[in-house]
Design a protein around this motif. Structure first.
Motif, PDB file in Angstrom:
ATOM      1  N   VAL A  21       0.844  -1.193   0.000  1.00  0.00           N
ATOM      2  CA  VAL A  21       0.000   0.000   0.000  1.00  0.00           C
ATOM      3  C   VAL A  21       0.880   1.244   0.000  1.00  0.00           C
ATOM      4  O   VAL A  21       0.711   2.135  -0.828  1.00  0.00           O
ATOM      5  N   THR A  22       1.819   1.327   0.933  1.00  0.00           N
ATOM      6  CA  THR A  22       2.833   2.387   0.998  1.00  0.00           C
ATOM      7  C   THR A  22       4.145   1.715   1.391  1.00  0.00           C
ATOM      8  O   THR A  22       4.211   0.495   1.483  1.00  0.00           O
ATOM      9  N   ASN A  23       5.170   2.518   1.665  1.00  0.00           N
ATOM     10  CA  ASN A  23       6.434   1.931   2.121  1.00  0.00           C
ATOM     11  C   ASN A  23       6.282   1.241   3.469  1.00  0.00           C
ATOM     12  O   ASN A  23       7.036   0.330   3.790  1.00  0.00           O
ATOM     13  N   HIS A  24       5.335   1.683   4.275  1.00  0.00           N
ATOM     14  CA  HIS A  24       5.181   1.164   5.632  1.00  0.00           C
ATOM     15  C   HIS A  24       3.960   0.264   5.814  1.00  0.00           C
ATOM     16  O   HIS A  24       3.913  -0.511   6.761  1.00  0.00           O
ATOM     17  N   VAL A  25       2.978   0.380   4.940  1.00  0.00           N
ATOM     18  CA  VAL A  25       1.734  -0.392   5.079  1.00  0.00           C
ATOM     19  C   VAL A  25       1.670  -1.425   3.966  1.00  0.00           C
ATOM     20  O   VAL A  25       1.810  -1.096   2.791  1.00  0.00           O
ATOM     21  N   ILE A  55      -9.620   1.878   4.239  1.00  0.00           N
ATOM     22  CA  ILE A  55      -8.561   2.771   4.707  1.00  0.00           C
ATOM     23  C   ILE A  55      -7.312   2.603   3.839  1.00  0.00           C
ATOM     24  O   ILE A  55      -6.692   3.590   3.414  1.00  0.00           O
ATOM     25  N   ASN A  56      -6.954   1.358   3.555  1.00  0.00           N
ATOM     26  CA  ASN A  56      -5.770   1.100   2.732  1.00  0.00           C
ATOM     27  C   ASN A  56      -5.932   1.628   1.316  1.00  0.00           C
ATOM     28  O   ASN A  56      -4.973   2.131   0.724  1.00  0.00           O
ATOM     29  N   GLN A  57      -7.135   1.542   0.753  1.00  0.00           N
ATOM     30  CA  GLN A  57      -7.373   2.072  -0.588  1.00  0.00           C
ATOM     31  C   GLN A  57      -7.176   3.588  -0.605  1.00  0.00           C
ATOM     32  O   GLN A  57      -6.551   4.135  -1.518  1.00  0.00           O
ATOM     33  N   ALA A  58      -7.705   4.265   0.416  1.00  0.00           N
ATOM     34  CA  ALA A  58      -7.540   5.716   0.505  1.00  0.00           C
ATOM     35  C   ALA A  58      -6.068   6.074   0.706  1.00  0.00           C
ATOM     36  O   ALA A  58      -5.549   7.000   0.069  1.00  0.00           O
ATOM     37  N   LEU A  59      -5.403   5.351   1.585  1.00  0.00           N
ATOM     38  CA  LEU A  59      -3.973   5.577   1.825  1.00  0.00           C
ATOM     39  C   LEU A  59      -3.157   5.388   0.548  1.00  0.00           C
ATOM     40  O   LEU A  59      -2.267   6.190   0.249  1.00  0.00           O
ATOM     41  N   GLU A  60      -3.457   4.345  -0.184  1.00  0.00           N
ATOM     42  CA  GLU A  60      -2.741   4.064  -1.429  1.00  0.00           C
ATOM     43  C   GLU A  60      -2.945   5.175  -2.449  1.00  0.00           C
ATOM     44  O   GLU A  60      -2.002   5.611  -3.110  1.00  0.00           O
ATOM     45  N   ARG A  61      -4.180   5.655  -2.570  1.00  0.00           N
ATOM     46  CA  ARG A  61      -4.485   6.739  -3.508  1.00  0.00           C
ATOM     47  C   ARG A  61      -3.710   8.006  -3.133  1.00  0.00           C
ATOM     48  O   ARG A  61      -3.074   8.632  -3.989  1.00  0.00           O
ATOM     49  N   ILE A  62      -3.714   8.373  -1.849  1.00  0.00           N
ATOM     50  CA  ILE A  62      -2.991   9.562  -1.381  1.00  0.00           C
ATOM     51  C   ILE A  62      -1.493   9.397  -1.614  1.00  0.00           C
ATOM     52  O   ILE A  62      -0.816  10.304  -2.099  1.00  0.00           O
TER      53      ILE A  62
END
Length: 80
Positions: A21-25, A55-62
Motif C-alpha cells: 500500500v505504501t512503504n510502511h503499510v 482505509i488502505n485504498q484511501a492511503l494508497e491513492r494519497i
C-alpha cells in the motif's frame, strides 16, 4: 479448507505480501488458508476487515498522488 486450516493451526500461517500500500503499510495473505492481514498505525499485524481495506485504498491513492507530484517536481526542477 479444513485441512488447510488444520495445517495453519498446527504449523502456523505462511504469510506473503499480497499488496504494498505504501512503504510502511502492506497487506499479507496466508498461502495455505488465504487469511488476510494488514499493518495498523502502530505497525502491528491485524486482520484485514472491510474497514481496513477501505482505509488502505484511501492511503494508497494519497500515497500514489504524492509520489506522482514529487516525481513531476523533480523532473521540472532538473530541466532548468
Amino acid at each position: 479448507m479444513a485441512a488447510t486450516k488444520l495445517y495453519c493451526d498446527f504449523f502456523g500461517h505462511n504469510y506473503q505480501i499480497s499488496k504494498k500500500v505504501t512503504n510502511h503499510v502492506k497487506e499479507y495473505t496466508c498461502k495455505c488458508c488465504k487469511k488476510q492481514l494488514t499493518t495498523n498505525s502502530n505497525g502491528k499485524l491485524i486482520e484485514l476487515t472491510p474497514k481496513f481495506q477501505e482505509i488502505n485504498q484511501a492511503l494508497e491513492r494519497i500515497y500514489n498522488n504524492r509520489m506522482m507530484r514529487l516525481k513531476r517536481k523533480t523532473l521540472s526542477s532538473s530541466i532548468y
